[in-house]
Write a protein that holds these residues in place. Structure first.
Motif, PDB file in Angstrom:
ATOM      1  N   LEU A  91     108.628 -37.896  81.943  1.00  0.00           N
ATOM      2  CA  LEU A  91     109.621 -37.083  82.116  1.00  0.00           C
ATOM      3  C   LEU A  91     110.272 -36.554  82.751  1.00  0.00           C
ATOM      4  CD1 LEU A  91     111.946 -37.481  79.914  1.00  0.00           C
ATOM      5  CD2 LEU A  91     111.214 -35.906  78.845  1.00  0.00           C
ATOM      6  N   LEU A  92     110.988 -36.334  83.527  1.00  0.00           N
ATOM      7  CA  LEU A  92     111.279 -35.079  84.025  1.00  0.00           C
ATOM      8  C   LEU A  92     112.883 -34.629  83.620  1.00  0.00           C
ATOM      9  CD1 LEU A  92     112.257 -33.280  87.448  1.00  0.00           C
ATOM     10  CD2 LEU A  92     113.108 -35.014  88.101  1.00  0.00           C
ATOM     11  N   LEU A  93     113.424 -33.317  83.434  1.00  0.00           N
ATOM     12  CA  LEU A  93     114.517 -32.127  82.803  1.00  0.00           C
ATOM     13  C   LEU A  93     115.183 -31.811  83.459  1.00  0.00           C
ATOM     14  CD1 LEU A  93     114.241 -31.816  78.778  1.00  0.00           C
ATOM     15  CD2 LEU A  93     114.635 -34.464  80.448  1.00  0.00           C
TER      16      LEU A  93
ATOM     17  N   GLY B  28     101.437 -36.344  77.769  1.00  0.00           N
ATOM     18  CA  GLY B  28     102.302 -35.686  76.918  1.00  0.00           C
ATOM     19  C   GLY B  28     102.663 -34.349  76.922  1.00  0.00           C
ATOM     20  N   TYR B  29     101.663 -33.627  77.857  1.00  0.00           N
ATOM     21  CA  TYR B  29     101.884 -32.274  78.166  1.00  0.00           C
ATOM     22  C   TYR B  29     102.342 -32.040  79.642  1.00  0.00           C
ATOM     23  CZ  TYR B  29      98.647 -32.240  74.917  1.00  0.00           C
ATOM     24  OH  TYR B  29      98.254 -31.996  73.553  1.00  0.00           O
ATOM     25  N   ILE B  30     103.269 -31.039  79.219  1.00  0.00           N
ATOM     26  CA  ILE B  30     104.912 -30.144  80.491  1.00  0.00           C
ATOM     27  C   ILE B  30     102.930 -29.779  81.442  1.00  0.00           C
ATOM     28  CG2 ILE B  30     105.956 -28.796  81.488  1.00  0.00           C
ATOM     29  CD1 ILE B  30     106.502 -29.022  78.332  1.00  0.00           C
ATOM     30  N   LYS B  31     103.921 -30.296  83.332  1.00  0.00           N
ATOM     31  CA  LYS B  31     102.946 -30.565  84.299  1.00  0.00           C
ATOM     32  C   LYS B  31     103.915 -28.961  85.260  1.00  0.00           C
ATOM     33  CE  LYS B  31     100.324 -33.093  82.763  1.00  0.00           C
ATOM     34  NZ  LYS B  31      99.120 -33.106  82.292  1.00  0.00           N
ATOM     35  N   ALA B  32     105.193 -29.137  84.810  1.00  0.00           N
ATOM     36  CA  ALA B  32     105.654 -28.274  85.945  1.00  0.00           C
ATOM     37  C   ALA B  32     106.769 -27.397  85.436  1.00  0.00           C
ATOM     38  CB  ALA B  32     106.253 -28.878  86.763  1.00  0.00           C
ATOM     39  N   VAL B  33     107.106 -25.846  85.532  1.00  0.00           N
ATOM     40  CA  VAL B  33     108.371 -25.691  84.655  1.00  0.00           C
ATOM     41  C   VAL B  33     108.887 -24.269  86.061  1.00  0.00           C
ATOM     42  CG1 VAL B  33     110.207 -23.748  83.597  1.00  0.00           C
ATOM     43  CG2 VAL B  33     107.542 -25.458  82.493  1.00  0.00           C
TER      44      VAL B  33
ATOM     45  N   ILE C 244     111.456 -27.135  91.979  1.00  0.00           N
ATOM     46  CA  ILE C 244     110.680 -28.780  91.317  1.00  0.00           C
ATOM     47  C   ILE C 244     110.744 -30.093  92.257  1.00  0.00           C
ATOM     48  CG2 ILE C 244     110.883 -29.636  89.259  1.00  0.00           C
ATOM     49  CD1 ILE C 244     109.385 -27.690  88.942  1.00  0.00           C
ATOM     50  N   ARG C 245     112.158 -30.653  92.828  1.00  0.00           N
ATOM     51  CA  ARG C 245     112.230 -31.590  93.447  1.00  0.00           C
ATOM     52  C   ARG C 245     111.346 -31.853  94.974  1.00  0.00           C
ATOM     53  NH1 ARG C 245     119.232 -30.868  93.160  1.00  0.00           N
ATOM     54  NH2 ARG C 245     119.125 -32.327  91.250  1.00  0.00           N
TER      55      ARG C 245
END
Length: 435
Positions: free
Chosen positions: A7-9, A48-53, A59-60
């Motif tokens: 997923l990417l938000l 299911g774990y966050i890889k980057a914020v 991020i792009r």
């Protein structure tokens, strides 16, 4: 073909991290400075774990060649951590809507309880219910909590009181843990009330000599995994000595102490919990000054329940004093037949209005601090690298609308996400998606 990432938000107006430096909880000063990024994005991996914020442009660039199973444009919207409900009683049959009229007419909680109503009314119905009936109603309640933004929920037994029904309830909770993606922290609360026909001492002996050894056996066999032990420490229910015996026995079998204390009468429950190394104590409407000091020193979380004080017209918990004294303040819905509320946004609103918490403090209490109360703040409660991808997206440019709009979460929440998977999608955003 499956994407490299789940997923990417992208490009959230506000990305509310809550914590930005790996904090396990936030005290008053920390809550005043919640970590918030603007025009930011978050990536959740296939595990299911966050890889980057970070900022959207960064991020792009970092993920320019990556593929994603799902991309959601969050322009003009806010992304927050999934909410954590630190106290619920969700497995039962036998609602008590008829008792609501009694309360409105002035009957107290203990008057109803002593007349055979309250917990005992629900216990009788729950003892007669089948496991399938209990699971179906429990599943429906969890889905309702999820739609209101909860992604991790503490779930208690306690409407069985005898070993057979307590195990039936705990099997239902275990089944939900294994078949649903929503997070569950399970609590054995066999000492929720003294069973009819027993004294408190007899009930205490039964729990220590029969219930807890059976739970240990079932854990070793892999059938049921319970996280916490709870006791309703209250005048006319389990006194301080019985509470101590049960909690210590539970701790000795590997359960985390997380119990009801100082709700209707000052019982010195807070002092006891601090002494025993409790992770959390709930209610605390009648907590002493010494108890507050002891909880702050012991880093024992206070799980405050605004719905209960509201429904029973009790004195409000001293949230401001607790925050000033350095207590880790968390929130829970106390969902049960006596306080039928499954919405943490409503709980946060009540905490702000009735307990005089700020919106920042309420959000911290319903995320990182509630996760801490369950011993899960290393994986839940904030949007940080390495944490579980539990997120909510709201259709507003300011996150505070989630609290400000009293009862407005149904229109506000666009998505609820657990482990990077969409658990709920508002019909306004397309076809409804749930469990």
């Amino acid at each position: 073909m499956a994407g490299e990432y789940r997923l990417l938000l992208e490009n959230a107006q506000q990305l509310v991290l809550v914590c930005g430096r790996g904090e396990k909880y936030l005290l008053q000063a920390g809550a005043e400075r919640l970590a918030v990024l603007r025009h930011a994005s978050v990536v959740v991996g296939r595990d299911g774990y966050i890889k980057a914020v970070g900022q959207t442009d960064a991020i792009r660039n970092q993920f320019s060649g990556a593929s994603f199973e799902r991309v959601i444009d969050c322009s003009g919207k806010c992304v927050l951590p999934g909410l954590v409900d630190a106290h619920t009683h969700p497995v039962w049959t036998g609602d008590r809507v008829h008792e609501f009229a009694m309360k409105l007419a002035g009957a107290s909680y203990m008057e109803i309880h002593q007349a055979g109503g309250g917990i005992h009314f629900t216990v009788e119905h729950t003892q007669k219910a089948t496991e399938e009936e209990l699971f179906n109603t429990f599943k429906h309640r969890l889905e309702r909590m999820c739609r209101a933004g909860s992604t991790l929920v503490e779930c208690k037994s306690g409407y069985g009181l005898n070993l057979e029904t307590e195990l039936k309830i705990l099997r239902v909770i275990e089944r939900a843990k294994r078949s649903m993606d929503i997070g569950i922290s399970s609590t054995y609360c066999g000492a929720h009330s003294v069973p009819k026909g027993k004294t408190a001492t007899e009930a205490t002996d039964d729990i220590i000599n029969n219930h807890l050894p059976k739970l240990k056996e079932l854990k070793l066999s892999g059938e049921i995994h319970v996280n916490n032990i709870d006791v309703f420490c209250e005048k006319g229910v389990f006194d301080l000595d019985s509470t101590r015996r049960i909690l210590q026995a539970g701790k000795d079998t590997g359960l985390q102490i997380n119990f009801h204390g100082d709700e209707l009468h000052p019982m010195k429950s807070a002092e006891l919990g601090a002494e025993l190394g409790a992770q959390a104590i709930s209610h605390l409407e009648e907590v002493s000054d010494e108890g507050i000091t002891a909880m702050a020193r012991a880093k024992c979380a206070a799980v405050l329940l605004p719905t209960t004080a509201y429904m029973l017209r009790l004195k409000q918990p001293q949230a401001r004093k607790m925050l000033k004294e350095g207590v880790i303040v968390a929130l829970g819905s106390d969902f049960n037949p006596n306080a039928y509320c499954s919405s943490m946004p409503i709980v946060m609103h009540l905490a702000c209005v009735n307990m005089k918490m700020s919106m920042n403090e309420a959000l911290a209490a319903a995320t990182i601090n509630a996760a801490y109360a369950l011993g899960k703040s290393d994986t839940h409660g904030s949007i940080e690298n390495g944490k579980q991808g539990d997120l909510i997206i709201i259709n507003s440019s300011r996150w505070e609308h989630l609290i400000y709009q009293f009862g407005g979460h149904e229109a506000l929440i666009d998505y609820v996400i657990v482990k990077g998977k969409i658990m709920y999608k508002n019909e306004r955003c397309g076809i409804m998606s749930s469990y």
